[in-house]
Design an enzyme around this catalytic site. Sequence first.
Site, PDB file in Angstrom:
ATOM      1  CE  LYS A  22      12.740   2.306   4.893  1.00 43.04           C
ATOM      2  NZ  LYS A  22      11.467   2.251   4.151  1.00 43.04           N
ATOM      3  CG  ASN A  23       9.293   2.394   7.294  1.00 46.94           C
ATOM      4  OD1 ASN A  23       9.786   2.926   6.294  1.00 46.94           O
ATOM      5  ND2 ASN A  23       9.113   1.083   7.403  1.00 46.94           N
ATOM      6  NE  ARG A 102       2.354   0.837  -0.264  1.00 49.88           N
ATOM      7  CZ  ARG A 102       1.198   0.670  -0.877  1.00 49.88           C
ATOM      8  NH1 ARG A 102       1.141   0.558  -2.174  1.00 49.88           N
ATOM      9  NH2 ARG A 102       0.087   0.618  -0.187  1.00 49.88           N
ATOM     10  CB  CYS A 126      10.277  -2.901  -1.611  1.00 44.15           C
ATOM     11  SG  CYS A 126      11.758  -2.197  -0.898  1.00 44.15           S
ATOM     12  NE  ARG A 131       4.386  -2.375  -0.443  1.00 44.98           N
ATOM     13  CZ  ARG A 131       5.418  -1.632  -0.067  1.00 44.98           C
ATOM     14  NH1 ARG A 131       6.456  -1.492  -0.839  1.00 44.98           N
ATOM     15  NH2 ARG A 131       5.395  -1.027   1.096  1.00 44.98           N
ATOM     16  N   PRO A 132      -1.599  -2.480  -3.361  1.00 49.38           N
ATOM     17  CG  PRO A 132      -3.711  -3.365  -2.938  1.00 49.38           C
ATOM     18  CD  PRO A 132      -2.249  -3.672  -2.826  1.00 49.38           C
ATOM     19  CB  VAL A 133      -3.160   3.197  -3.223  1.00 45.58           C
ATOM     20  CG1 VAL A 133      -1.657   3.195  -3.073  1.00 45.58           C
ATOM     21  CG2 VAL A 133      -3.570   3.414  -4.676  1.00 45.58           C
ATOM     22  CG  ASP A 134      -7.657  -1.390  -2.126  1.00 42.91           C
ATOM     23  OD1 ASP A 134      -6.454  -1.396  -1.795  1.00 42.91           O
ATOM     24  OD2 ASP A 134      -8.449  -2.288  -1.778  1.00 42.91           O
ATOM     25  CG  LEU A 135      -7.565  -0.865   2.009  1.00 41.76           C
ATOM     26  CD1 LEU A 135      -6.896  -1.758   3.047  1.00 41.76           C
ATOM     27  CD2 LEU A 135      -9.085  -1.046   2.080  1.00 41.76           C
ATOM     28  CG  ASP A 316       9.379  -3.799   7.323  1.00 41.58           C
ATOM     29  OD1 ASP A 316       8.929  -4.343   6.305  1.00 41.58           O
ATOM     30  OD2 ASP A 316       9.112  -2.626   7.647  1.00 41.58           O
ATOM     31  CB  ILE A 338       2.321  -8.242   6.127  1.00 40.29           C
ATOM     32  CG1 ILE A 338       2.377  -8.516   7.640  1.00 40.29           C
ATOM     33  CG2 ILE A 338       1.930  -6.789   5.820  1.00 40.29           C
ATOM     34  CD1 ILE A 338       1.166  -8.144   8.424  1.00 40.29           C
ATOM     35  NE  ARG A 408      14.115   2.419  -1.332  1.00 41.72           N
ATOM     36  CZ  ARG A 408      12.978   1.758  -1.450  1.00 41.72           C
ATOM     37  NH1 ARG A 408      12.919   0.684  -2.167  1.00 41.72           N
ATOM     38  NH2 ARG A 408      11.892   2.191  -0.846  1.00 41.72           N
TER      39      ARG A 408
HETATM   40  C1  EPZ Z   1       4.592   0.045   5.607  1.00 48.09           C
HETATM   41  O1  EPZ Z   1       4.228  -0.196   4.263  1.00 48.09           O
HETATM   42  C2  EPZ Z   1       6.097   0.108   5.634  1.00 48.09           C
HETATM   43  N1  EPZ Z   1       6.553   1.198   4.798  1.00 48.09           N
HETATM   44  C3  EPZ Z   1       6.666  -1.228   5.161  1.00 48.09           C
HETATM   45  O2  EPZ Z   1       8.072  -1.168   5.276  1.00 48.09           O
HETATM   46  C4  EPZ Z   1       6.138  -2.336   6.068  1.00 48.09           C
HETATM   47  O3  EPZ Z   1       6.569  -3.579   5.567  1.00 48.09           O
HETATM   48  C5  EPZ Z   1       4.603  -2.310   6.088  1.00 48.09           C
HETATM   49  O4  EPZ Z   1       4.134  -0.974   6.465  1.00 48.09           O
HETATM   50  C6  EPZ Z   1       3.990  -3.307   7.059  1.00 48.09           C
HETATM   51  O5  EPZ Z   1       4.472  -3.060   8.347  1.00 48.09           O
HETATM   52  C7  EPZ Z   1       6.647   2.430   5.293  1.00 48.09           C
HETATM   53  O6  EPZ Z   1       6.266   2.713   6.422  1.00 48.09           O
HETATM   54  C8  EPZ Z   1       7.221   3.482   4.417  1.00 48.09           C
HETATM   55  P1  EPZ Z   1       0.504  -1.497   4.660  1.00 48.09           P
HETATM   56  P2  EPZ Z   1       2.738   0.037   3.788  1.00 48.09           P
HETATM   57  O7  EPZ Z   1      -0.341  -0.406   4.092  1.00 48.09           O
HETATM   58  O8  EPZ Z   1       2.218   1.177   4.579  1.00 48.09           O
HETATM   59  C9  EPZ Z   1      -2.367  -4.166   1.877  1.00 48.09           C
HETATM   60  C10 EPZ Z   1      10.289  -1.335   4.501  1.00 48.09           C
HETATM   61  O9  EPZ Z   1      11.021  -2.285   4.129  1.00 48.09           O
HETATM   62  N2  EPZ Z   1      -2.988  -2.910   1.409  1.00 48.09           N
HETATM   63  O10 EPZ Z   1       0.422  -1.729   6.131  1.00 48.09           O
HETATM   64  O11 EPZ Z   1       2.759   0.092   2.335  1.00 48.09           O
HETATM   65  C11 EPZ Z   1      -0.926  -4.296   1.400  1.00 48.09           C
HETATM   66  O12 EPZ Z   1      -0.855  -4.771   0.088  1.00 48.09           O
HETATM   67  C12 EPZ Z   1       8.848  -1.250   4.051  1.00 48.09           C
HETATM   68  O13 EPZ Z   1      10.699  -0.383   5.195  1.00 48.09           O
HETATM   69  C13 EPZ Z   1      -4.107  -2.996   0.593  1.00 48.09           C
HETATM   70  O14 EPZ Z   1      -4.586  -4.091   0.253  1.00 48.09           O
HETATM   71  O15 EPZ Z   1       2.027  -1.309   4.263  1.00 48.09           O
HETATM   72  C14 EPZ Z   1      -0.358  -5.253   2.428  1.00 48.09           C
HETATM   73  O16 EPZ Z   1      -0.699  -6.562   2.097  1.00 48.09           O
HETATM   74  C15 EPZ Z   1       8.483  -2.316   3.085  1.00 48.09           C
HETATM   75  N3  EPZ Z   1      -4.666  -1.836   0.138  1.00 48.09           N
HETATM   76  C16 EPZ Z   1      -1.110  -4.872   3.710  1.00 48.09           C
HETATM   77  O17 EPZ Z   1      -2.270  -4.153   3.278  1.00 48.09           O
HETATM   78  C17 EPZ Z   1      -4.180  -0.608   0.485  1.00 48.09           C
HETATM   79  O18 EPZ Z   1      -4.740   0.407   0.041  1.00 48.09           O
HETATM   80  C18 EPZ Z   1      -0.310  -3.977   4.636  1.00 48.09           C
HETATM   81  O19 EPZ Z   1       0.153  -2.849   3.927  1.00 48.09           O
HETATM   82  C19 EPZ Z   1      -3.061  -0.543   1.335  1.00 48.09           C
HETATM   83  C20 EPZ Z   1      -2.480  -1.710   1.793  1.00 48.09           C
END
Ligand code: EPZ
Length: 429
Positions: A22-23, A102, A126, A131-135, A316, A338, A408
Amino acid sequence: MDRIRIVGGNKLNGTIPISGAKNAALPLMIASLLTEETLILDNVPRLADVAQVQRILGNHGIDIMSAGKRPGDHEYQGQTLHISAANIIDTTAPYELVSTMRASFWVIAPLLARMGEAKVSLPGGCAIGTRPVDLLIMALEKLGAEIQIDGGYVIAKAPKGLIGAEIDFPKVTVSGTHVALMAATLAKGTTVITNAACEPEIVDVADCLNKMGAKITGAGTSRIVIEGVAKLHGARHTVLPDRIETGTYAMAVAMTGGDVQLAGARPELLQSALDVLTQAGATITPNNEGIRVTRNGAGIRPVTVSTAPFPGFPTDLQAQLMALMACAKGSSHITETIFENRFMHVQELARFGARIHLDGETATIEGISKLRGAPVMATDLRASVSLVIAGLAAEGETMVNRIYHLDRGFERLEEKLSACGATIERISG
Ligand code: EPZ
């Protein structure tokens, strides 16, 4: 609303085909926006999230054709999608479409890179943390985009195109790396991403982008270099197997006992999880067709595990491991590093009789000899499947409510498990 009924206690024996990830499928579908030519994706899982990205792409005017089955094809081979973004008619991704998932926010990168503008609603997904998008925004700004947030929308503009830059992520982020990678393929000049996520799904997307004419090196390491190109073209790519689905079924077998071949699974995609399962008493045997998982006789041994970015133990699989440890012979410790709020399964596992104590980021699980079936409900995808695993091993009946999260991310879950001897059925309505 559909529910899943399980009568626990059966060992799992047989073969489970592993679906496409999926991812990886979601960002691969989104990457189709980068070219006006057709991207063909094979082995795309039939999941609600995939259908949702189809709707989102459709809203931008993208044509998607799903090839029919040919004689000899099996359902489990996944679908083939032909995605053609010849004409992007709208660069806005509205709240109604983006708020449920997301990953849909990631359309911002290809829209901005190809069209010079994008307006995308802030995402949902979820409930596992803030889960911010600042980065993601930081990465796009580094590439020269002007970004405003207004009325719940991120409005990004780069009328003269994006420009290669150095992007150093302060923390490892899968979403940030996907967005930076996609956007940089069409930027002028060189982009260097440091502290990049190394997840196999990033590598799969980079491989596909390279087939489309991108110049990416270093994917799978923490330093990715992208030489921007003026245009990308069509390509054909097969989605890699789902390592989280693989790990989930491996944990189910470790929990119930039995002998299951996970067909098409690739051990190198989840070595850390397989090592933990071995420690817990399962026997893991990689072979030409995938991975064989067995557990006979001896009980489940407790483990101490922290989640971490790849190649560490995946967040996950944290909920599924917790279900397994609920029946271990002794105390286990699981630390989630995480997401700050990914423990909603704890109170639901308690309904089975599991003894779990939470202290900040760490859960201590005192194993008990038998779980008992119960009515349960989960609020996210991986938490939901941890309840299914617990139900398979528990004595008596379990009813998992609110299962739309499962749809999903797990293709034909009940079918795959019942083919291996589980008593599990979907109750509609
Ligand atoms: C991906 O989410 C996966 N989703 C998640 O799978 C998975 O749990 C996660 O990576 C970690 O491996 C998909 O690939 C669709 P991140 P993502 O950006 O990309 C923080 C599932 O069940 N962060 O690596 O959203 C964030 O809050 C899902 O299939 C910021 O602070 O994860 C987290 O603490 C759930 N600012 C950490 O980084 C940002 O702008 C890692 O998030 C972005 C992220």
